[in-house]
Design a protein around this motif. Structure first.
Motif, mmCIF file in Angstrom:
data_model
loop_
_atom_site.group_PDB
_atom_site.id
_atom_site.type_symbol
_atom_site.label_atom_id
_atom_site.label_comp_id
_atom_site.label_asym_id
_atom_site.label_seq_id
_atom_site.Cartn_x
_atom_site.Cartn_y
_atom_site.Cartn_z
ATOM 1 N N UNK A 263 48.037 -30.906 -1.354
ATOM 2 C CA UNK A 263 46.768 -30.323 -1.797
ATOM 3 C C UNK A 263 47.013 -29.034 -2.580
ATOM 4 N N UNK A 264 47.005 -29.099 -3.914
ATOM 5 C CA UNK A 264 47.069 -27.862 -4.709
ATOM 6 C C UNK A 264 45.685 -27.211 -4.777
ATOM 7 N N UNK A 265 45.672 -25.901 -4.787
ATOM 8 C CA UNK A 265 44.429 -25.145 -4.924
ATOM 9 C C UNK A 265 44.603 -24.116 -6.041
ATOM 10 N N UNK A 266 43.558 -23.869 -6.828
ATOM 11 C CA UNK A 266 43.688 -22.865 -7.895
ATOM 12 C C UNK A 266 43.853 -21.466 -7.322
ATOM 13 N N UNK A 267 44.652 -20.660 -8.008
ATOM 14 C CA UNK A 267 44.827 -19.272 -7.583
ATOM 15 C C UNK A 267 43.606 -18.430 -7.926
ATOM 16 N N UNK A 268 42.911 -18.820 -8.966
ATOM 17 C CA UNK A 268 41.678 -18.146 -9.343
ATOM 18 C C UNK A 268 40.788 -19.142 -10.066
ATOM 19 N N UNK A 269 39.520 -18.828 -10.129
ATOM 20 C CA UNK A 269 38.561 -19.766 -10.707
ATOM 21 C C UNK A 269 38.735 -19.861 -12.215
ATOM 22 N N UNK A 270 38.770 -21.086 -12.703
ATOM 23 C CA UNK A 270 38.853 -21.346 -14.140
ATOM 24 C C UNK A 270 37.663 -22.210 -14.545
ATOM 25 N N UNK A 271 37.204 -22.015 -15.766
ATOM 26 C CA UNK A 271 36.033 -22.751 -16.235
ATOM 27 C C UNK A 271 36.375 -23.786 -17.295
ATOM 28 N N UNK A 272 37.615 -23.804 -17.752
ATOM 29 C CA UNK A 272 38.017 -24.752 -18.791
ATOM 30 C C UNK A 272 39.320 -25.432 -18.402
ATOM 31 N N UNK B 25 51.470 -23.798 -12.575
ATOM 32 C CA UNK B 25 51.677 -22.355 -12.490
ATOM 33 C C UNK B 25 50.410 -21.601 -12.108
ATOM 34 N N UNK B 26 49.252 -22.209 -12.307
ATOM 35 C CA UNK B 26 47.996 -21.532 -11.986
ATOM 36 C C UNK B 26 47.428 -21.999 -10.651
ATOM 37 N N UNK B 27 48.230 -22.727 -9.892
ATOM 38 C CA UNK B 27 47.783 -23.232 -8.594
ATOM 39 C C UNK B 27 48.812 -22.899 -7.525
ATOM 40 N N UNK B 28 48.414 -22.996 -6.291
ATOM 41 C CA UNK B 28 49.314 -22.879 -5.149
ATOM 42 C C UNK B 28 49.211 -24.174 -4.350
ATOM 43 N N UNK B 29 50.279 -24.541 -3.673
ATOM 44 C CA UNK B 29 50.244 -25.736 -2.841
ATOM 45 C C UNK B 29 49.719 -25.324 -1.468
ATOM 46 N N UNK B 30 48.492 -25.680 -1.204
ATOM 47 C CA UNK B 30 47.845 -25.277 0.041
ATOM 48 C C UNK B 30 48.424 -26.016 1.243
ATOM 49 N N UNK B 31 48.773 -27.291 1.036
ATOM 50 C CA UNK B 31 49.223 -28.089 2.172
ATOM 51 C C UNK B 31 49.987 -29.309 1.697
ATOM 52 N N UNK B 32 50.997 -29.689 2.479
ATOM 53 C CA UNK B 32 51.666 -30.981 2.331
ATOM 54 C C UNK B 32 51.690 -31.616 3.714
#
Length: 323
Positions: free
Chosen positions: A110-119, A90-97
């Motif tokens: 390739x999932x990519x985070x929607x925003x930067x997380x530190x934990x 839920x906190x990522x987007x699928x950038x590419x298949x």
């Protein structure tokens, strides 16, 4: 650098989280080369992504005479990863298949985070394990033929499961054991990691079955186009949801449960495990059910199958049966 004025800078920012300034500059320069090779003066997001992928995964190596059945099965494998990722990360987007070979990988999602997380948090780690298990699930349960493809996925899932129980204290014990590189933890931790994988595998199987219409649509699009990037992939999901509205329903995860950690000799054996429910039930509290009994599941499930020719004909309509 000269770039398409409509390029999504925010996507580029999230793609490059954790990169050094030198790497960002290098990828931009190489993206411009990709654009020039395509006869354009300005780079777009696809150029950026292509350059980034070459840096991380190697150059594209399309298979010119790919066996039709191998291509189909690879498309379903990657489609399963993409579908599970879309519904649990839920906190990522699928950038590419893609099903274009790079290095030893016949395809990738390739999932990519929607925003930067530190934990990192338990629920997210479990979701990433489910994404890793998705290819094995669809090969075993739908394609009915297991390839060597899921081996690296299972390696990633195993590593996360071992760390989950032995390093991050997210399993049945608060003990943390020091591990050397490539070393397995003591047997009770291995048992707990196995239980975690078994339960998450059952959850992944349940999710893939629920969202199988989306798997079919993503697989068909990959067979037709080889690669789906960003909005292209989202359009395929929207098409699938238009013919199967149940896909829009959220997937409800079940609670995970573990056996007693390092049981005494008189404790229950692997085949006898039952959730520790008696005392809780006696107190009048609802008892969470485990995600699944350990071992094979879903043998009686019916997996939806599109009509003959649908996979190769993007213009053919198909409405999956509803329960």
């Amino acid at each position: 650098k000269a770039h398409d004025p409509d390029i999504d800078i925010e996507l580029m920012i999230t793609d490059s989280m954790g990169w050094t300034p030198i790497l960002i500059k290098t990828v931009i320069n190489e993206a411009l080369i990709v654009a020039h090779d395509a006869g354009r003066e300005q780079l777009n997001y696809k150029d950026w992504l292509a350059a980034a992928d070459e840096r991380s995964d190697g150059i594209k190596q399309p298979i010119r005479s790919w066996h039709r059945d191998d291509r189909r099965k690879t498309a379903y494998h990657e489609a399963a990863h993409a579908v599970v990722g879309r519904y649990v990360l839920t906190e990522s987007r699928i950038s590419k298949a893609t099903i274009i070979r790079r290095g030893h990988a016949l395809g990738m999602v390739v999932p990519k985070p929607k925003e930067e997380r530190t934990s990192m948090f338990r629920r997210s780690i479990e979701s990433w394990i489910m994404v890793s298990l998705a290819g094995h699930v669809v090969e075993t349960r739908y394609l009915k033929d297991l390839s060597t493809g899921p081996s690296s996925d299972l390696s990633n899932a195993t590593a996360r499961a071992v760390f989950y129980v032995s390093q991050w204290a997210m399993g049945p014990t608060k003990l943390v054991v020091p591990l050397k590189l490539g070393e397995l933890p003591p047997a009770p931790f291995v048992t707990a990691a196995h239980e975690l994988l078994d339960q998450l595998y059952a959850e992944t199987e349940r999710l893939v079955l629920q969202k199988m219409t989306a798997v079919h649509y993503v697989a068909r699009a990959l067979i037709e186009r080889d690669e789906l990037i960003g909005d292209e992939l989202e359009e395929v999901f929207q098409e699938a949801e238009s013919v199967d509205p149940t896909l829009a329903q959220p997937f409800e995860r079940k609670l995970l449960q573990f056996r007693t950690f390092a049981p005494l000799p008189a404790a229950q054996t692997m085949g006898e495990w039952q959730p520790k429910a008696a005392s809780t039930a006696a107190a009048g509290t609802a008892v969470p059910q485990p995600a699944a009994e350990l071992g094979p599941t879903g043998e009686g499930d019916v997996w939806p199958e599109p009509p003959a020719g649908w996979l190769d004909d993007p213009g053919m309509a198909w409405t999956p049966p509803t329960a």
